[in-house]
Enzyme design. Structure first.
Site, short mmCIF file in Angstrom:
data_model
loop_
_atom_site.label_atom_id
_atom_site.label_comp_id
_atom_site.label_asym_id
_atom_site.label_seq_id
_atom_site.Cartn_x
_atom_site.Cartn_y
_atom_site.Cartn_z
N SER A 98 0.82 -1.22 0.00
CA SER A 98 0.00 0.00 0.00
C SER A 98 0.85 1.26 0.00
O SER A 98 0.31 2.37 -0.08
CB SER A 98 -0.91 0.01 1.23
OG SER A 98 -0.12 0.01 2.43
N THR A 100 2.51 2.34 2.58
CA THR A 100 2.32 3.01 3.87
C THR A 100 3.62 3.56 4.43
O THR A 100 3.65 4.66 5.00
CB THR A 100 1.67 2.03 4.88
OG1 THR A 100 0.40 1.63 4.37
CG2 THR A 100 1.51 2.68 6.24
N PRO A 124 2.40 13.54 13.04
CA PRO A 124 2.35 13.05 11.67
C PRO A 124 1.01 12.40 11.31
O PRO A 124 0.59 12.46 10.15
CB PRO A 124 3.49 12.04 11.60
CG PRO A 124 3.81 11.70 13.01
CD PRO A 124 3.47 12.90 13.82
N ASP A 126 -2.16 12.70 13.43
CA ASP A 126 -3.34 13.48 13.81
C ASP A 126 -3.43 14.81 13.08
O ASP A 126 -4.55 15.33 12.88
CB ASP A 126 -3.32 13.74 15.32
CG ASP A 126 -3.38 12.46 16.14
OD1 ASP A 126 -3.85 11.44 15.58
OD2 ASP A 126 -2.94 12.46 17.31
N SER A 133 -5.79 8.29 4.54
CA SER A 133 -5.25 6.94 4.74
C SER A 133 -4.23 6.70 3.64
O SER A 133 -4.33 7.27 2.54
CB SER A 133 -6.37 5.90 4.64
OG SER A 133 -5.85 4.59 4.49
N SER A 134 -3.26 5.83 3.93
CA SER A 134 -2.36 5.43 2.85
C SER A 134 -3.12 4.86 1.67
O SER A 134 -2.72 5.00 0.51
CB SER A 134 -1.35 4.37 3.35
OG SER A 134 -0.55 4.89 4.37
N HIS A 182 8.17 -6.76 -46.86
CA HIS A 182 8.78 -8.07 -46.56
C HIS A 182 10.31 -7.99 -46.60
O HIS A 182 10.99 -9.00 -46.82
CB HIS A 182 8.31 -9.15 -47.54
CG HIS A 182 6.83 -9.31 -47.62
ND1 HIS A 182 6.13 -10.21 -46.85
CD2 HIS A 182 5.90 -8.68 -48.37
CE1 HIS A 182 4.84 -10.14 -47.12
NE2 HIS A 182 4.67 -9.20 -48.05
N ASN A 320 28.64 3.24 -34.97
CA ASN A 320 27.40 2.47 -34.81
C ASN A 320 26.18 3.36 -34.59
O ASN A 320 26.33 4.50 -34.13
CB ASN A 320 27.55 1.50 -33.64
CG ASN A 320 28.61 0.44 -33.90
OD1 ASN A 320 28.83 0.04 -35.03
ND2 ASN A 320 29.29 0.02 -32.83
N GLU A 325 20.09 2.21 -30.78
CA GLU A 325 20.23 1.11 -29.83
C GLU A 325 19.73 1.51 -28.45
O GLU A 325 19.03 0.73 -27.77
CB GLU A 325 21.68 0.66 -29.78
CG GLU A 325 22.13 -0.01 -31.08
CD GLU A 325 23.64 -0.10 -31.23
OE1 GLU A 325 24.35 0.24 -30.26
OE2 GLU A 325 24.10 -0.52 -32.31
#
Length: 466
Positions: A98, A100, A124, A126, A133-134, A182, A320, A325
């Site tokens: 989650s 969290t 942190p 309250d 919520s996470s 092709h 190259n 690439e």
């Protein structure tokens, strides 16, 4: 040894480095999730901070948080969102599903910064996490981080590459060359038509990204733990989304169904699907350019790419297609990420998906890689592409498929006979047609004109507009 301080959470006391802004829950996460070297992506951390900035102001407006705390938290959140404290977010991405631990890492840092400003404690949970919520903050932050990174990085890089391809389509509009299907010779096209096709592919990808962003702008905030909004004000999520929309200038809104927004991640899957589509288009474009630039003497050799660096540690003078690439490796990584994200999103169970950090990591990584690779490919490859006109002309004149121009006049079977004779005897089409008595010299010269074989399509079609 570094000096320590003691912090406490619901599990009791734990030692924390004295200078760290984070607290007990971050310290526990560092202890129990020492997995790999990948850290929670900073754009995700910054997005959580923006959520906290908006939440503090909304909670004050709702009468749930006093003005001094709200202002202190908002100020701290802005500073975190700007990247001022990036070193305070050390947690591994491989943590609870989650997110969290990283969510609390942000809450703890903001609480400590706000407390310094106030000269009084800020909690942190309250205060910083009031009404949240996470389970609703983290998916909200994932959407927000991707929307911001798309605007700041992805879309500008896509526009830059599209513009470079459009420029080349115009510059190469008069270059008639042999087409190929092709990987075999086909009827003529212009190089401008080919590059115009590439530009149009990217325009279509941009359209898909824009459509996917619409769902990404819907936020899960307000659902709290399971989608019911327990322990938050009924207007909280709507107000926070509106505040973020105003401040960040994005069309953000609360999701219409918070249960779906928290337990399912179809919006993120669709957005990353648009990135996968872009990776697929870029792979085709890059590989075409690599093929046309192959050689310089034993390949197609139609294009000349910028020579940015030596290509070999043993073969002197070898250069190259390194930008190709790099880009195609990025695209392969994005396609791999898409598989992981699809599986992760399918693992939502009941009211929550617990593969969210993986989805955040891979989607943000895909976005950043594509943005950087497209910009580099545009600047260090596409803008410097040149044409070997002599090689293009030689391949065009030597192609057997110009015989297609004869088919309306002498029939398919007779034209095929001319082509087979030319190939078998190593002579030109003109020589073969005359040897077989299929046409006169005057007829051949009048009918077999590569430029007249380009068909009714406009010079390079609709290029789109990212």
């Amino acid at each position: 040894m570094a000096s320590l301080r003691t912090e406490s959470d619901s599990f009791g006391p734990i030692d924390v480095p004295a200078e760290a802004l984070w607290g007990a829950q971050t310290a526990r996460s560092l202890r129990f999730f020492a997995i790999g070297e990948q850290r929670m992506p900073l754009p995700l951390i910054h997005a959580i901070a923006w959520v906290k900035w908006a939440a503090a102001g909304v909670n004050h407006d709702l009468g749930l948080l006093d003005a001094a705390k709200a202002d202190a938290i908002s100020d701290a959140a802005e500073r975190v969102a700007s990247g001022e404290f990036d070193g305070e977010f050390p947690l591994s991405v491989w943590q609870t599903g989650s997110g969290t631990q990283s969510h609390m890492n942000v809450n703890e840092v903001l609480a400590r910064l706000a407390a310094r400003t106030l000269g009084a404690p800020v909690h942190p949970h309250d205060d910083v996490n009031l009404g949240q919520s996470s389970n609703d903050v983290f998916p909200t932050a994932m959407h927000l981080a991707l929307a911001l990174q798309a605007r700041q990085r992805l879309l500008p890089a896509l526009a830059e590459l599209h513009a470079a391809l459009v420029d080349k389509a115009g510059a190469f509009a008069g270059v008639v060359k042999i087409g190929r299907t092709h990987l075999q010779d086909a009827t003529p096209v212009t190089l401008g038509q080919e590059f115009g096709g590439y530009a149009a592919q990217l325009a279509q990808c941009r359209s898909h990204i824009d459509h996917a962003l619409e769902a990404l702008h819907r936020l899960a905030l307000g659902g709290t733990a399971v989608g019911t909004g327990l322990n938050t004000h009924p207007e909280f999520g709507v107000r926070v989304a509106a505040a973020l929309a105003r401040r960040l200038e994005l069309p953000l809104a609360q999701a219409g169904n918070l249960f779906a927004a928290m337990a399912g991640h179809e919006a993120l899957v669709a957005f990353h699907g648009s990135l996968k589509g872009l990776a697929i288009a870029l792979t085709k474009i890059a590989n075409d350019i690599r093929l046309m630039a192959s050689g310089p003497r034993a390949g197609l050799g139609e294009l000349q790419l910028p020579q940015n660096e030596p290509g070999s540690s043993i073969m002197p003078g070898k250069v190259n297609p390194t930008q190709v690439e790099a880009l195609t490796m990025v695209c392969a990584q994005v396609m791999g990420h898409d598989v992981a994200i699809g599986f992760a999103a399918s693992q939502g169970q009941l009211e929550l998906n617990v593969y969210q950090p993986l989805m955040a990591l891979d989607s943000l990584d895909s976005l950043r890689l594509l943005a950087d690779a497209m910009s580099g490919f545009a600047r260090h490859c596409v803008v410097g592409i040149a044409v070997d006109a002599a090689r293009v002309e030689a391949l065009l004149r030597g192609s057997l498929m110009l015989v297609t121009a004869l088919a309306p006049h002498i029939g398919y079977d007779r034209a095929a006979q001319v082509a087979r004779h030319a190939h078998a005897h190593g002579v030109s089409l003109r020589e073969a047609a005359l040897a077989l008595g299929a046409v006169s010299a005057e007829q051949f010269d009048a009918w077999v004109d590569a430029r007249a074989m380009l068909g009714p399509v406009s010079s390079y079609g609709d290029l789109g507009a990212p």
